[in-house]
Design a protein around this motif. Structure first.
Motif, mmCIF file in Angstrom:
data_model
loop_
_atom_site.group_PDB
_atom_site.id
_atom_site.type_symbol
_atom_site.label_atom_id
_atom_site.label_comp_id
_atom_site.label_asym_id
_atom_site.label_seq_id
_atom_site.Cartn_x
_atom_site.Cartn_y
_atom_site.Cartn_z
ATOM 1 N N LYS A 61 31.375 37.960 36.340
ATOM 2 C CA LYS A 61 32.237 36.773 36.373
ATOM 3 C C LYS A 61 33.352 36.891 37.421
ATOM 4 O O LYS A 61 33.657 37.980 37.874
ATOM 5 N N ASN A 62 33.928 35.744 37.761
ATOM 6 C CA ASN A 62 35.061 35.652 38.696
ATOM 7 C C ASN A 62 34.738 36.216 40.075
ATOM 8 O O ASN A 62 35.555 36.893 40.698
ATOM 9 N N CYS A 65 37.222 36.432 43.789
ATOM 10 C CA CYS A 65 38.654 36.264 43.544
ATOM 11 C C CYS A 65 39.449 36.932 44.662
ATOM 12 O O CYS A 65 38.936 37.782 45.377
ATOM 13 N N SER A 88 30.612 33.326 36.894
ATOM 14 C CA SER A 88 31.608 32.342 37.306
ATOM 15 C C SER A 88 32.173 32.755 38.655
ATOM 16 O O SER A 88 31.998 33.901 39.086
ATOM 17 N N PHE A 89 32.844 31.805 39.300
ATOM 18 C CA PHE A 89 33.421 32.061 40.629
ATOM 19 C C PHE A 89 34.912 31.739 40.632
ATOM 20 O O PHE A 89 35.367 30.859 39.895
ATOM 21 N N ALA A 90 35.646 32.435 41.501
ATOM 22 C CA ALA A 90 37.047 32.072 41.730
ATOM 23 C C ALA A 90 37.048 30.780 42.544
ATOM 24 O O ALA A 90 36.171 30.556 43.369
ATOM 25 N N ARG A 91 38.054 29.921 42.307
ATOM 26 C CA ARG A 91 37.945 28.554 42.821
ATOM 27 C C ARG A 91 37.987 28.413 44.347
ATOM 28 O O ARG A 91 37.279 27.604 44.909
ATOM 29 N N PHE A 94 34.668 29.489 45.772
ATOM 30 C CA PHE A 94 33.648 28.505 45.409
ATOM 31 C C PHE A 94 33.671 27.324 46.385
ATOM 32 O O PHE A 94 32.653 26.906 46.924
ATOM 33 N N GLU A 106 26.170 29.255 39.268
ATOM 34 C CA GLU A 106 26.698 29.817 38.024
ATOM 35 C C GLU A 106 25.591 29.840 36.977
ATOM 36 O O GLU A 106 25.052 28.800 36.608
ATOM 37 N N ASP B 186 40.794 36.147 35.441
ATOM 38 C CA ASP B 186 40.108 34.860 35.578
ATOM 39 C C ASP B 186 40.406 33.929 34.403
ATOM 40 O O ASP B 186 39.779 32.882 34.257
ATOM 41 N N THR B 189 41.256 30.318 35.556
ATOM 42 C CA THR B 189 40.517 29.804 36.712
ATOM 43 C C THR B 189 40.436 28.282 36.691
ATOM 44 O O THR B 189 40.087 27.706 35.657
ATOM 45 N N TYR B 190 40.759 27.685 37.815
ATOM 46 C CA TYR B 190 40.769 26.226 38.032
ATOM 47 C C TYR B 190 41.935 25.507 37.350
ATOM 48 O O TYR B 190 42.127 24.315 37.526
#
Lengths: 167, 422
Positions: A61-62, A65, A88-91, A94, A106, B186, B189-190
């Protein structure tokens, strides 16, 4: 778009942009071909040599980042990686990936191991793990991002519409 | 339904009432890129067929990440920035002016209610003024230079209520680290984060910048603090732009709400190699260090230099330890000289480098060697961050950095502050 290739799995969460491309290289040049040779160097010194065009990077995840450096998705793309799969990805990463035309997916990456052969179908929103004979579903992208990705990245999107096309 | 602060600003800037999750196109008040990201901005700008920028007075390039240039590769990228700035008439902050995130507020480019983007992840720093400020990549920036607009997904908001008052020797950096440890790298996040509560009111604007700066280390898009008297006084001293203080409504909807009492908080340290690997100082006290670094967009402000000088005064940096100081801007550097702070720090054995990002990003100015431990006032301790993947970075407050420089090992700063009271 259907992508097929072998998996390079990094079994960690929070795989940051300094791992993807270290600050000791990225500030010197914007030649991405040159920079891409240092992809993930601090995690695996010979990683670049192991990549075959079309391969995937898979992690926890993440992913991505840290820094806003667009060099991160660019070096992944220039190294021949066709997509990154993570829980998941850091925004910022992404957004940068979509803007530069690198598909980011994802899904439940616990079901994918290093060396697995997988097939990613972006239209159908699924990942097929050929080695394990499993189907994984993909978390759908926001419409705006699908549009940018389909246009081939933000540069192309912007040229096409002379600005952002939201609707 | 009322609006959160993030929704308020995005509604204002997009010209319609927004709702969470919606994608909106909004007008930007200021745009920034630094020397690690601006070259790719220029490249994308040219590829997009950019012929002019939307408003040259609202765009700044800052040369801070590798300043002065340590090699010819960087020099040619700096030249590319200078040429672009001259051609399009945008603002250029040269080598030695300081760190982008100190300069934007200090030079008056950001005021409450603004919508700001920067090609740097710590752009969220200006959230401390009640501005919606977030980091994006170079291609997004290029599109913004041309259009003056950016698309955003309206974020959900986490409310972080901080009660009580930070004890002596414990600072907003300790609070930031503590919160990151709780929320995790995280966990937000967002999301938009709103820092509120009595403990925030007590903080100076400089200390608030530290907190908002590190919102991105929890994955957040923005780290907002509602403007108050303190904010407006600070802003009016630095800017001629008109402030537009906005506040979340009482009936705003928060996705999550957290409450902490900070009155008994201890100095905190983030251990290698994750920012959320946070522990109270007692658990890591005594760890030997080879380098101590004071500076960055997190903690290179006047107040930080004052705290460090207060601890260093009449004392010496431990033999064998390098104590590197990078004031966050020329203005801070000059004020610190006038106030005698630099004298104290240099007399103690400190080394002052050019105002800028210093050794935080691993480009130059103090790259550690294999196996060394570093105590740093920066915001990231990722492996390789400071230029060597075989070094170990511990993050802490300026006070902890100074105390550790004296002892040559990670040290609790409170004892130095208590002694001064005698």
């Amino acid at each position: 778009m259907v992508l097929k290739g072998k998996v390079h799995k990094f079994n960690i969460d929070d795989l940051n942009t300094d791992y993807i491309i270290s600050g000791r290289y990225k500030f010197k040049t914007i030649d991405m071909k040159e920079l891409s040779q240092h992809l993930m160097e601090d995690l695996d010194e010979s990683f670049y040599q192991k990549i075959k065009p079309g391969d995937f990077i898979v992690a926890g995840k993440n992913f991505g980042c840290g820094s806003s450096r667009e060099q991160a998705p660019l070096v992944i793309k220039f190294a021949g990686i066709s997509a990154v799969l993570a829980k998941s990805f850091a925004r910022i990463f992404f957004r940068n990936a979509i803007n530069t035309g690198l598909p980011v997916i994802e899904c439940d990456t616990d079901q994918i191991e290093n060396g697995d052969e997988i097939e990613v179908n972006l239209e159908e929103g699924q990942v097929k793990n050929i080695t394990k004979n499993l189907i994984l579903s993909i978390k759908p992208l926001p419409q705006m991002m699908i549009k940018i990705l389909n246009d081939g990245g933000l540069v192309e999107h912007f040229k096409k519409y002379k600005g952002f096309k939201i609707d | 339904m009322g609006e959160t602060l993030a929704e308020k600003i995005l509604s204002l800037k997009s010209g319609k009432k927004v709702s969470t999750g919606e994608i909106v196109l909004a007008n930007l008040d200021f745009i920034m890129a630094q020397d690690g990201t601006a070259p790719l901005v220029i490249k994308a700008f040219n590829e997009m067929g950019g012929e002019r920028v939307f408003d040259s007075s609202k765009i700044a390039f800052v040369i801070d990440h590798s300043a002065p240039s340590p090699n010819e590769g960087v020099s040619s990228l700096h030249k590319m920035m200078r040429d672009f700035a001259q051609k399009y008439g945008i603002i250029l902050y040269e080598v030695g002016e300081g760190v982008c995130h100190q300069l934007l507020p200090e030079k008056g480019h950001v005021v409450p209610g603004d919508l700001v983007i920067g090609a740097d992840s710590h752009t969220c720093t200006y959230g401390a003024l009640g501005a919606f400020a977030t980091g994006l990549g170079s291609t997004d920036l290029a599109a913004a230079l041309i259009s003056g607009k950016m698309w955003f997904k309206v974020p959900e908001t986490f409310e972080l209520i901080l009660k009580g008052k930070l004890p002596r020797g414990v600072y907003s950096k300790d609070l930031a680290l503590f919160l990151i440890g709780k929320i995790t790298a995280d966990g937000a996040t967002y999301k938009s984060i709103e820092f509120k509560g009595g403990a925030i009111k007590e903080l100076s604007v400089e200390a608030r910048f530290t907190l908002s700066n590190m919102a991105v280390e929890m994955g957040a898009k923005v780290g907002l603090i509602a403007p108050d008297e303190e904010t407006l006084t600070w802003v009016n001293k630095h800017s001629r732009k008109k402030s537009n203080p906005l506040f979340s409504d009482d009936d705003a909807l928060y996705e999550k709400s957290f409450e902490f009492n900070v009155s008994y908080l201890e100095p905190q340290v983030a251990k290698p190699h994750q920012v959320d690997n946070v522990i109270p100082i007692g658990e890591v006290e005594g760890t030997e260090i080879s380098q101590a670094f004071l500076g960055t967009c997190t903690n290179g402000r006047l107040e930080d230099l004052e705290i460090a000088a207060q601890i260093m005064k009449g004392r010496k940096v431990k033999s064998g330890v390098r104590f590197i100081i990078a004031p966050a801007s020329r203005e801070i550097f000059l004020t610190a000289i006038k106030k005698g702070l630099i004298e104290v720090l240099v007399e103690a054995g400190g080394v002052v480098v050019t105002p800028g990002c210093g050794c935080c990003v691993g480009t130059h100015n103090g790259i550690p060697s294999d196996g060394e431990n570093i105590i740093s006032s920066a915001n990231r301790n990722f492996k390789g961050r400071m230029g060597n993947p075989n070094a170990f970075i511990y993050l802490a407050s300026p006070a902890t950095v100074a105390a550790s420089a004296i002892e040559g090992k990670i040290a609790d700063p409170r004892k130095y502050l208590e002694k001064r009271l005698d």
